[in-house]
Design a protein around this motif. Structure first.
Motif, PDB file in Angstrom:
ATOM      1  N   GLN A  38      -6.808 -24.455 -65.797  1.00 26.31           N
ATOM      2  CA  GLN A  38      -7.240 -24.572 -67.431  1.00 26.31           C
ATOM      3  C   GLN A  38      -8.318 -23.897 -67.668  1.00 26.31           C
ATOM      4  O   GLN A  38      -9.552 -24.366 -67.560  1.00 26.31           O
ATOM      5  CB  GLN A  38      -7.401 -26.064 -67.460  1.00 26.31           C
ATOM      6  CG  GLN A  38      -6.090 -26.907 -67.111  1.00 26.31           C
ATOM      7  CD  GLN A  38      -6.197 -28.288 -67.310  1.00 26.31           C
ATOM      8  OE1 GLN A  38      -7.169 -28.778 -66.869  1.00 26.31           O
ATOM      9  NE2 GLN A  38      -5.238 -29.093 -67.195  1.00 26.31           N
ATOM     10  N   GLU A  40     -10.380 -23.014 -69.919  1.00 22.14           N
ATOM     11  CA  GLU A  40     -11.059 -23.360 -71.441  1.00 22.14           C
ATOM     12  C   GLU A  40     -12.315 -22.751 -71.690  1.00 22.14           C
ATOM     13  O   GLU A  40     -12.705 -22.217 -72.514  1.00 22.14           O
ATOM     14  CB  GLU A  40     -11.104 -24.721 -71.799  1.00 22.14           C
ATOM     15  CG  GLU A  40      -9.788 -25.481 -71.924  1.00 22.14           C
ATOM     16  CD  GLU A  40      -8.803 -25.931 -70.993  1.00 22.14           C
ATOM     17  OE1 GLU A  40      -9.496 -25.772 -69.914  1.00 22.14           O
ATOM     18  OE2 GLU A  40      -7.875 -26.372 -71.082  1.00 22.14           O
ATOM     19  N   SER A  44     -13.622 -20.575 -74.719  1.00 26.06           N
ATOM     20  CA  SER A  44     -15.067 -21.186 -75.517  1.00 26.06           C
ATOM     21  C   SER A  44     -16.143 -20.225 -75.619  1.00 26.06           C
ATOM     22  O   SER A  44     -17.003 -20.277 -76.495  1.00 26.06           O
ATOM     23  CB  SER A  44     -15.272 -22.495 -75.153  1.00 26.06           C
ATOM     24  OG  SER A  44     -15.739 -22.430 -73.851  1.00 26.06           O
TER      25      SER A  44
END
Length: 184
Positions: A38, A40, A44
């Motif tokens: 994951q 992210e 970001s």
């Protein structure tokens, strides 16, 4: 590494999150292999820090990310600083770091693995069981791998990181309380 990239110091909270695998296409995009299922943090952060492959700990470069997106089994990304395929190929093998402060906020009762490493683990009786060395993705659950000393000898413990056994995670206190006994 590319001479056009801006040299930079790694932030104090930098976490290695990926590796650049290769160029992707002809317009300067590059393939990124995230260390997490994951990723992210890659999406970001609009500034990544790169280090050449290997164990070298200095010589970081700042890379301003224009776009990063999922593609098949990897991430592909582009940057104003990487204008073409040749420039993207020069990044091959670079280690990608992102400041921990730019990670998205975790949901309640969710934790980044990097935040759990180094935490002390005690059971409900207050007995120290060890320190989190790493986490393993083992099928449907994650497992804490602890290092401990018993009678002066190193011991490794594994505890499933599930609510049935984990009572509390206190990140500021650097402590995890579990329903677990040393002889399990």
């Amino acid at each position: 590494m590319l001479p056009t990239l801006e040299a930079a110091e790694l932030p104090a909270d930098a976490i290695e999150v990926a590796r650049i695998a290769d160029a992707w296409g002809i317009k300067g995009w590059f393939k990124v292999l995230p260390h997490s299922a994951q990723p992210e943090a890659l999406f970001s952060s609009k500034r990544w820090f790169l280090q050449p492959p290997g164990g070298k700990t200095s010589g970081a470069f700042r890379l301003a990310i224009r776009e990063a997106k999922e593609h098949s089994d990897c991430i592909v990304a582009s940057s104003e600083d990487v204008p073409d395929r040749n420039a993207a190929e020069a990044l091959r093998g670079a280690r990608v770091f992102v400041p921990r402060s730019s990670f998205p906020t975790a949901a309640e009762d969710e934790y980044y693995w990097v935040d759990l490493i180094g935490l002390q683990v005690v059971n409900r009786d207050g007995l120290a069981l060890g320190t989190v060395r790493e986490l393993l993705a083992s099928g449907p659950q994650t497992t804490l791998v602890l290092d401990a000393l018993e009678a002066g000898k190193p011991v490794e413990r594994m505890i499933p990181f599930v609510s049935a056994f984990v009572d509390k995670v206190d990140l500021p206190g650097r402590l995890i309380t579990v329903d677990w006994q040393p002889d399990y």
